[in-house]
Design a protein around this motif. Structure first.
Motif, short mmCIF file in Angstrom:
data_model
loop_
_atom_site.label_atom_id
_atom_site.label_comp_id
_atom_site.label_asym_id
_atom_site.label_seq_id
_atom_site.Cartn_x
_atom_site.Cartn_y
_atom_site.Cartn_z
N LEU A 485 0.84 -1.21 0.00
CA LEU A 485 0.00 0.00 0.00
C LEU A 485 0.87 1.26 0.00
N THR A 486 1.94 1.26 0.79
CA THR A 486 2.83 2.43 0.85
C THR A 486 3.53 2.65 -0.48
N ALA A 487 3.97 1.56 -1.10
CA ALA A 487 4.65 1.68 -2.39
C ALA A 487 3.72 2.27 -3.44
N GLU A 488 2.44 1.88 -3.40
CA GLU A 488 1.47 2.42 -4.36
C GLU A 488 1.33 3.93 -4.20
N GLN A 489 1.37 4.39 -2.94
CA GLN A 489 1.25 5.84 -2.69
C GLN A 489 2.50 6.60 -3.12
N LEU A 490 3.67 5.99 -2.88
CA LEU A 490 4.93 6.67 -3.21
C LEU A 490 5.17 6.69 -4.71
N GLY A 491 4.79 5.63 -5.38
CA GLY A 491 5.11 5.49 -6.80
C GLY A 491 6.36 4.68 -7.00
N TYR A 492 6.36 3.88 -8.04
CA TYR A 492 7.47 2.96 -8.29
C TYR A 492 8.56 3.64 -9.13
N PRO A 493 9.80 3.10 -9.08
CA PRO A 493 10.27 1.96 -8.29
C PRO A 493 10.55 2.37 -6.84
N VAL A 494 10.59 1.37 -5.92
CA VAL A 494 10.84 1.61 -4.51
C VAL A 494 11.95 0.68 -4.03
N ALA A 495 12.46 1.02 -2.84
CA ALA A 495 13.43 0.16 -2.14
C ALA A 495 12.80 -0.30 -0.84
N LEU A 496 13.13 -1.52 -0.44
CA LEU A 496 12.61 -2.11 0.79
C LEU A 496 13.80 -2.52 1.64
N LYS A 497 13.80 -2.11 2.93
CA LYS A 497 14.96 -2.36 3.79
C LYS A 497 14.50 -2.85 5.17
N LEU A 498 15.25 -3.79 5.70
CA LEU A 498 14.97 -4.36 7.01
C LEU A 498 15.28 -3.36 8.12
N ARG A 499 14.43 -3.37 9.18
CA ARG A 499 14.72 -2.61 10.40
C ARG A 499 14.88 -3.60 11.54
N SER A 500 16.10 -3.73 12.04
CA SER A 500 16.34 -4.63 13.16
C SER A 500 17.52 -4.13 13.97
#
Length: 855
Positions: A485-500
């Motif tokens: 859902l967030t990616a759709e709002q931001l617009g593609y392409p996107v990056a996805l990163k782990l939080r730990s």
């Protein structure tokens, strides 16, 4: 009054040998022989209960039995006897001692330092080879090789390196002004010796072999001060050591201090040859004359590889060149303007015998009226037939080398040293601060309250923005559905990163997925990251995933900037390409200004740590330098930042965008900076009698233009009283020395107008330079001539008195002329003791700072 301990170490009037011996294999006998052979003019006092005389010199059974108090004692006994002997020497009042024995543990070294402080006895060592002061006839060492007098000082933390240098120097007839083996330097260290030798009139250059730095701030302060006066060359071992301070940090420290690093003993030997004979560098354009193309090309290759400048195509005068051909080529260059340094290369030849040619060249240089305008270097190649020619050049004071590569390397030492000095003198551009201090303080305070000691990209974003840096917006999601859902709002392409918080390096679990272009790709990537963490690190905490819109990377360069703490030098700033290991990045020591930041970028480009691939948008050096400068500002203002990693930073023309970041905060007291930062806390307001508002603050390098204007508004008479000489317009070098100060040992306060008609103008300056031991600081004050009578002199003097007292300086002292009645009256008002010497036409002003005077 006896000189202080360091003077008694380096210039003793009397020497005792504790543990003197008649056994030629013992250090106590070797030292006695060396002192006698060196014809030391003062008393030599052997101490031993076993013999009535040693080497023909009457001995004494104990330290207490000595008839005089020696300046220096050389302790030649085994380690277990040293501590009580040092205490006995201290009670006797001996000024200094050299400790030859090795094998002291940490507790014993601590006890030695305590004894040194308790009795005021300065200690060289333990594990010292000793020292040689050839001009004084002192060989207080167990080196098998003596040193001849010269103008180069050598300091070494290694006895083996010391003897190697002495052996080479004997063969090449190179002399020394001082030769000191520091050993484990539990007391007397490199910093104090640099201070002492930088003021020594016999010493023209200093060579330093080091493998460690104990007190980075003291070392950097002393090295920066000494390097402004004399060339300092450093040979640092352990370039590939994986423990302790990385080599790139030592590189940064040596460069920042204005010293020059040599890489091996071959370069060091070449540097000794150059510094022993060569005057100051005349320029960086080298011309080459040779009787063979091969040797000339070898020299040219090294010159180009090291970034040197060839004045012209090498003059190959042919293998059959005679003396006349050499002299014609030499005179042609001396008469012209294309070069300011000349390298003469000679291969063994039947038509130009080496010794005869050397004599002819020496005579030609002596007689030519323009020869002094050039640096002359020679390479008489070969061994047997070349040795006589090289000896003649050495005797004539002309640097000579065995190989063309060595000659060019030595020349480039001089060039690189000159470059380092010019960089230090360059006036930095004024840059308005972009750091929102209040916002940064609030954000860091909130992080501490929430126990957030490690800030990832999302949490670091507001702090970096408050520091003036551009970041990409980030969004936190909990699972694949939210990520989609967030990616759709931001617009593609996107990056996805782990939080730990438990997985510092996301790459360990492939925790970064880039260029995701559809909702399906985003969902699959999110599930895959979470599955990998669960499978490989089942106990790791997961604080969700970060979603970022992909930055357009086309034409950009991905970089890494890292701040970390070094065990010796404190905080360091590292710069390199994305993915670089910290040991393979270019380091710098904060605080940075715009000039220093720019040189770090240029250094990264020049060393290949950043490769500008020549795309449509080349790396913008100024823009990247601003990022480094802002990070330095952030670090100085908030030293609780123990680590900061921008990885990567996308550089696209003027745009510098942080794509990923991590910041670590530390509640413990931070380590000090190796170089004192601008002391903001010393700023305060003030007012002229007319009511005009002032800012009293420490001087800054950026003040050079304003300081030049200020001096121009001081009358010739007032300038004469201040500088004791007729002073015209001050040049850049003089102004740089006045504005680019080391706050550790010097302070200059300026009064800056805060409203019309003096807005932004320097109206007065007070300056004090302290001795390294803070016992005394020499002050001077100067007020704009058209503003006398406004109370500025007293404001500045009282400001300096408060500073000096808080700093722990023993006294302020100054000189002026009897005709300077205003200064004399002001000094008396502030509490100075004033004494007049009409014979010397000087007035001395001293203010002891042990009372409340001036507070």
């Amino acid at each position: 009054m006896k000189p202080h301990g360091l003077e008694r170490l380096l210039k003793p009037a009397s020497i005792a040998i504790i543990g003197a011996s008649t056994n030629p294999a013992k250090a106590g006998c070797v030292i006695m022989r060396h002192l006698l052979d060196g014809q030391f003019r003062g008393p030599i006092l052997p101490v031993t209960p076993r013999h009535s005389a040693v080497c023909g010199v009457l001995s004494y059974p104990s330290i207490t039995a000595l008839p005089i108090i020696p300046d220096l004692a050389i302790v030649c006994t085994a380690a277990h006897r040293v501590l009580p002997l040092v205490e006995e020497l201290g009670r006797k009042g001996v000024g200094a001692a050299i400790l030859l024995a090795a094998g002291f543990d940490t507790a014993q070294r601590t006890t030695l330092l305590t004894l040194s402080r308790q009795y005021g006895i300065r200690l060289l060592g333990p594990n010292s080879m000793g020292l040689l002061m050839p001009h004084l006839g002192i060989n207080a060492s167990f080196s098998p090789i003596a040193a001849r007098p010269g103008q180069v000082a050598f300091l070494s933390q290694s006895a083996a390196v010391s003897t190697t240098i002495l052996d080479w120097a004997k063969l090449h007839e190179v002399g020394f002004s001082a030769f000191v083996s520091l050993g484990e330097d539990c007391d007397v260290g490199t910093d104090e010796l640099l201070d002492q030798l930088s003021r020594d009139g016999t010493t023209r250059a200093i060579l330093l072999y080091m493998d460690r730095v104990k007190d980075a701030r003291r070392f950097m302060s002393a090295a920066r001060a000494a390097a402004r006066n004399k060339p300092i060359l450093v040979l640092k071992s352990g370039r590939h050591c994986q423990e302790g301070t990385p080599d790139n940090v030592y590189d940064a420290a040596i460069r920042r201090a204005g010293m020059l690093r040599v890489r091996d003993t071959h370069e060091l030997f070449a540097a000794v040859e150059t510094l022993s004979h060569a005057p100051h560098l005349k320029g960086d354009r080298l011309a080459i004359i040779a009787n063979g193309r091969g040797l000339a090309n070898m020299a040219l290759d090294v010159l180009i590889e090291r970034g040197g400048k060839s004045a012209c195509t090498p003059l190959d005068i042919g293998s059959d060149a005679d003396v006349a051909a050499y002299l014609a080529a030499l005179n042609s260059l001396l008469d012209g303007e294309q070069a300011n340094a000349i390298l003469l290369i000679h291969a063994p030849s039947l038509t130009a015998e080496g010794e005869a040619l050397a004599r002819a060249i020496i005579e030609a240089l002596h007689n030519h009226p323009r020869a002094r305008r050039f640096n002359i270097l020679t390479n008489w190649a070969g061994e047997y037939s070349a040795q006589h020619g090289r000896r003649l050049f050495s005797e004539a004071g002309i640097p000579t080398y065995r190989t063309p590569e060595g000659a060019v390397a030595a020349f480039m030492h001089m060039v690189e040293y000159g470059r380092n000095q010019r960089q230090l003198m360059e006036t930095p551009a004024t840059l308005e601060g972009s750091l929102d201090v209040e916002a940064c303080a609030r954000l860091i305070h909130q992080a501490h309250e929430r126990q957030q000691h490690r800030l990832d990209t999302h949490l670091a974003q507001p702090l970096l923005a408050a520091a003036g840096l551009t970041t990409l917006d980030t969004w936190i999601v909990g699972d694949a559905i939210e990520a989609t859902l967030t990616a759709e709002q931001l617009g593609y392409p996107v990056a996805l990163k782990l939080r730990s918080p438990d997985i510092v390096h996301k790459s360990d679990v492939h925790g970064v997925m880039l260029n995701l272009r559809t909702s399906t790709e985003v969902a699959q990537a999110a599930d895959a990251i979470l599955d990998r963490v669960q499978r490989n690190h089942p106990g790791a905490r997961i604080d969700g995933l970060l979603v970022q819109r992909m930055a357009a990377r086309s034409g950009g360069i991905e970089l890494r900037i890292r701040i970390q703490r070094d065990p010796a030098f404190g905080p360091v700033i590292l710069l390199g390409e994305s993915g670089a290991h910290p040991h393979h990045m270019v380091a710098s020591l904060p605080p940075l200004n715009q000039t220093l930041a720019r040189y770090q970028v240029l250094g990264a480009l020049g060393s290949g740590c950043i490769r500008d691939r020549g795309g449509p948008t080349p790396l913008n050096v100024a823009a990247l330098a601003q990022v480094l400068y802002r990070l330095s500002e952030l670090l100085i203002a908030f030293p609780s930042i123990s680590e900061l990693d921008l990885h990567p930073l996308l550089a696209q023309g003027e745009e510098m965008t942080v794509l990923d970041a991590a910041i670590t905060l530390d509640n413990e007291a931070p380590p000090p900076l190796a170089i004192s930062a601008y002391p903001t806390e010393l700023e305060e307001g003030g007012w002229l009698h007319s009511g005009s508002h002032l800012l009293l603050r420490p001087i800054r390098p950026e003040d050079e233009p304003a300081h030049k204007q200020f001096v121009s508004l001081v009358s010739d008479e007032d300038r004469y009283r201040r500088f004791f000489a007729d002073v015209g317009e001050l040049g850049h070098e003089e102004l740089a020395r006045m504005t680019q100060i080391d706050y550790e040992r010097e302070m200059a306060f300026v009064a800056v107008g805060q409203e019309a008609p003096y807005q932004g103008q320097i109206l007065a300056v007070v300056r004090a330079i302290s001795t390294p031991d803070l016992q005394d600081a020499e002050f001077a004050v100067l007020v704009r001539s058209d503003l006398k009578g406004q109370g500025l002199g007293r404001i500045m003097m009282e400001k300096m008195v408060r500073y000096a007292r808080d700093k722990g300086i023993g006294q302020l002292s100054g000189l002026t002329m009897p005709s300077n009645r205003g200064m004399i009256a002001l000094a008396r008002k502030v509490g100075f003791e004033v004494s007049v010497s009409l014979e010397d036409n000087l007035v001395s002003m001293v203010l002891p700072l042990t009372s409340g005077v001036g507070s």
